[in-house]
Scaffold this active site. Sequence first.
Site, PDB file in Angstrom:
ATOM      1  CE  LYS A  22      -1.377   1.577   4.391  1.00  0.00           C
ATOM      2  NZ  LYS A  22      -1.061   2.751   4.850  1.00  0.00           N
ATOM      3  CG  ASN A  23       2.595   2.612   3.373  1.00  0.00           C
ATOM      4  OD1 ASN A  23       1.204   3.125   3.273  1.00  0.00           O
ATOM      5  ND2 ASN A  23       2.909   2.483   4.727  1.00  0.00           N
ATOM      6  NE  ARG A  93      -0.006  11.796   8.378  1.00  0.00           N
ATOM      7  CZ  ARG A  93       0.540  13.224   8.452  1.00  0.00           C
ATOM      8  NH1 ARG A  93      -0.257  13.944   9.185  1.00  0.00           N
ATOM      9  NH2 ARG A  93       1.510  13.613   8.001  1.00  0.00           N
ATOM     10  CB  CYS A 117      -3.749  10.416  12.428  1.00  0.00           C
ATOM     11  SG  CYS A 117      -2.252   9.598  12.330  1.00  0.00           S
ATOM     12  NE  ARG A 122       1.429   9.958  10.334  1.00  0.00           N
ATOM     13  CZ  ARG A 122       1.080   9.056   9.524  1.00  0.00           C
ATOM     14  NH1 ARG A 122      -0.353   8.582   9.874  1.00  0.00           N
ATOM     15  NH2 ARG A 122       1.624   8.652   8.524  1.00  0.00           N
ATOM     16  N   PRO A 123       3.135  16.307  11.605  1.00  0.00           N
ATOM     17  CG  PRO A 123       5.523  16.827  12.529  1.00  0.00           C
ATOM     18  CD  PRO A 123       4.531  15.894  12.503  1.00  0.00           C
ATOM     19  CB  VAL A 124       2.992  18.141   6.321  1.00  0.00           C
ATOM     20  CG1 VAL A 124       2.231  16.931   6.357  1.00  0.00           C
ATOM     21  CG2 VAL A 124       2.167  19.439   6.462  1.00  0.00           C
ATOM     22  CG  ASP A 125       7.980  20.189   9.805  1.00  0.00           C
ATOM     23  OD1 ASP A 125       7.370  19.130  10.192  1.00  0.00           O
ATOM     24  OD2 ASP A 125       9.011  20.205  10.084  1.00  0.00           O
ATOM     25  CG  ASP A 308       3.816   1.308   9.303  1.00  0.00           C
ATOM     26  OD1 ASP A 308       3.688   1.970   9.930  1.00  0.00           O
ATOM     27  OD2 ASP A 308       3.953   1.060   7.998  1.00  0.00           O
ATOM     28  NE  ARG A 400      -6.933   4.321   6.631  1.00  0.00           N
ATOM     29  CZ  ARG A 400      -6.524   5.748   6.996  1.00  0.00           C
ATOM     30  NH1 ARG A 400      -7.038   6.035   8.196  1.00  0.00           N
ATOM     31  NH2 ARG A 400      -5.778   6.314   6.389  1.00  0.00           N
TER      32      ARG A 400
HETATM   33  N1  EPU Z   1       7.997  14.210  10.283  1.00  0.00           N
HETATM   34  C1  EPU Z   1       7.998  15.584  11.010  1.00  0.00           C
HETATM   35  N2  EPU Z   1       7.915  16.434   9.809  1.00  0.00           N
HETATM   36  C2  EPU Z   1       7.386  16.077   8.539  1.00  0.00           C
HETATM   37  C3  EPU Z   1       7.005  14.739   8.373  1.00  0.00           C
HETATM   38  C4  EPU Z   1       7.367  13.842   9.306  1.00  0.00           C
HETATM   39  O1  EPU Z   1       8.890  15.783  11.934  1.00  0.00           O
HETATM   40  O2  EPU Z   1       7.300  16.873   7.539  1.00  0.00           O
HETATM   41  C5  EPU Z   1       8.211  13.152  11.461  1.00  0.00           C
HETATM   42  C6  EPU Z   1       6.932  12.319  11.907  1.00  0.00           C
HETATM   43  O3  EPU Z   1       6.115  13.199  12.896  1.00  0.00           O
HETATM   44  C7  EPU Z   1       7.519  11.191  12.274  1.00  0.00           C
HETATM   45  C8  EPU Z   1       8.694  10.698  11.645  1.00  0.00           C
HETATM   46  O4  EPU Z   1       9.093  12.244  10.984  1.00  0.00           O
HETATM   47  O5  EPU Z   1       7.674  11.351  13.804  1.00  0.00           O
HETATM   48  C9  EPU Z   1       8.486  10.033  10.259  1.00  0.00           C
HETATM   49  O6  EPU Z   1       7.178  10.136   9.763  1.00  0.00           O
HETATM   50  P1  EPU Z   1       6.924  10.116   8.103  1.00  0.00           P
HETATM   51  O7  EPU Z   1       6.746  11.454   7.494  1.00  0.00           O
HETATM   52  O8  EPU Z   1       8.160   9.201   7.643  1.00  0.00           O
HETATM   53  O9  EPU Z   1       5.796   9.122   8.154  1.00  0.00           O
HETATM   54  P2  EPU Z   1       4.663   9.180   6.761  1.00  0.00           P
HETATM   55  O10 EPU Z   1       5.426   9.278   5.712  1.00  0.00           O
HETATM   56  O11 EPU Z   1       3.577  10.188   7.262  1.00  0.00           O
HETATM   57  C10 EPU Z   1       4.662   6.670   6.302  1.00  0.00           C
HETATM   58  C11 EPU Z   1       3.736   5.499   6.161  1.00  0.00           C
HETATM   59  C12 EPU Z   1       3.221   5.083   7.377  1.00  0.00           C
HETATM   60  C13 EPU Z   1       4.574   4.660   8.344  1.00  0.00           C
HETATM   61  C14 EPU Z   1       5.643   5.783   8.319  1.00  0.00           C
HETATM   62  C15 EPU Z   1       7.030   5.600   9.063  1.00  0.00           C
HETATM   63  C16 EPU Z   1       2.831   5.871   3.981  1.00  0.00           C
HETATM   64  C17 EPU Z   1       1.483   6.277   3.309  1.00  0.00           C
HETATM   65  N3  EPU Z   1       2.853   5.952   5.433  1.00  0.00           N
HETATM   66  O12 EPU Z   1       4.193   7.676   6.811  1.00  0.00           O
HETATM   67  O13 EPU Z   1       2.689   4.024   7.418  1.00  0.00           O
HETATM   68  O14 EPU Z   1       4.450   4.540   9.417  1.00  0.00           O
HETATM   69  O15 EPU Z   1       5.839   6.312   7.187  1.00  0.00           O
HETATM   70  O16 EPU Z   1       7.415   4.102   8.439  1.00  0.00           O
HETATM   71  O17 EPU Z   1       3.755   5.460   3.532  1.00  0.00           O
HETATM   72  C18 EPU Z   1       0.657   2.572   8.220  1.00  0.00           C
HETATM   73  O18 EPU Z   1       1.141   1.886   6.777  1.00  0.00           O
HETATM   74  O19 EPU Z   1       0.186   2.080   8.869  1.00  0.00           O
HETATM   75  C19 EPU Z   1       1.582   3.632   8.340  1.00  0.00           C
HETATM   76  C20 EPU Z   1       1.219   4.636   9.285  1.00  0.00           C
END
Ligand code: EPU
Length: 424
Positions: A22-23, A93, A117, A122-125, A308, A400
């Site tokens: 999925k990811n 997300r 969530c 889960r920031p997007v900065d 995960d 999901r």
């Molecule tokens: N983070 C920041 N700033 C950002 C983005 C992330 O500080 O702008 C932090 C997050 O808060 C977290 C860390 O960086 O502490 C890692 O987050 P990441 O951005 O890597 O997570 P994600 O991309 O939102 C993906 C997977 C998640 C999986 C995580 C970690 C997808 C669609 N989602 O999330 O999958 O847990 O990477 O491997 O690829 C799941 O499948 O159940 C799931 C939650």
Amino acid sequence: MTRLLITGGRPLCGAAAAGGAKNAALPMMAAAILADGPVRLENVPRVEDVRTMARVLSGLGVECAWQPAGELLLRADGGRACSADGRLVRRMRASFCVLGPLVTRRGRAEVPLPGGCAIGDRPVDLHLAGLAALGADVRTDGARVVASAKRLRGAAVDMTGPCGPTVTGTANVLSAAVLAKGETTITGAAVEPEIVDLGRLLAKMGARIEGLGTPTLRVRGVDQLGGAAHRVVPDRIETATLLLAAAVTRGDAAVTGAAPEHMDALLRALDAAGFHVEVGGGAVRLRAGARPRPVDVTALPFPGFPSDLQPQWTALMALADGRCTVRDRVFPSRFAHVDQLRRLGADVARRAAAALVTGVGRLVGAEVTASDLRAGAALVLAGLAAEGKTVVRRAGRLDRGYERLDEKLRSLGAEIARRHEPLP
Ligand code: EPU
């Protein structure tokens, strides 16, 4: 509301097939926005998040159609819409992954901020800073992001956050850089197999990327990308969840169509816990013996132990012969499953970014609630091992990211049934 009714205590035996990741599929679907031509994806799992992404893309003028042979065909040709549906993005997300492709291909993106969530803040900065570094004018009003650029320009971008590289942030910036003018260097890039797979698809579309699978990606922007066909990598988290179901029930099961080369950290932990694991021909077989030994794990970015799988590992350790600590350095508050596991008789306590687990000799069925996808998987595993009946409420959350998990478990001998009920 969907509930799963489980009668535990049966060792799971036999073979089940893994689906596509999925990811990997989700950012690839978003990347179809970039292509002047059809993108044909094989091995896309039919999970809710994929359906949600297809709806987000349809709203953006990308045609998404399942083909008779099972692949997903995406065509963005001519689509001009730039504004993603708010309700859908808030629901999932990963739909934020349309941001990079939209701004680089269509010059503008309006995407709601996804917010926190169940697994924590889960920031997007980093996504936004990355696109700004490529020259996008990025504005937020607290509820949504509006990013625009005539044409992005190559730049140096760093994707390292306080908890390591961001996975979907890397996907967003990489998918934007491929059509930028000039060279982009992404440092601190995620090295997850799903990001490598996205990069492979982009390369088939004509992107010029070096360093996939390393923390430094060099992207030389091109003027146009074409269509491509690609088979999505097997889902290492689904594969592992099925293996852990065999482990927790002390069974003997194989998962076929898998990518064991992406699962080192888990396979090492299983070995340390005393399970017999064999790998070969794209299959992984697990045989359980005595009660598992306790094994500490710390969830880290790839190639570390996956966050995960942290909840599912906690469920397995709840039955281990001793004490261990399960830490999560990726999502330090991803421990909603702890209280629910306790309802089944587990001796688990939450301490900061860790669960302290003291294995017990048996779990006993109870009614529990899935707070999110992987917490739900952990509860299903615990229910399969528990004596008597377990009801997992809000089990739709498993759909999901798992395609027919209950059916796959049934094919391994689990007694698990699905019930749909209207919300009270
Ligand atoms: N983070 C920041 N700033 C950002 C983005 C992330 O500080 O702008 C932090 C997050 O808060 C977290 C860390 O960086 O502490 C890692 O987050 P990441 O951005 O890597 O997570 P994600 O991309 O939102 C993906 C997977 C998640 C999986 C995580 C970690 C997808 C669609 N989602 O999330 O999958 O847990 O990477 O491997 O690829 C799941 O499948 O159940 C799931 C939650």
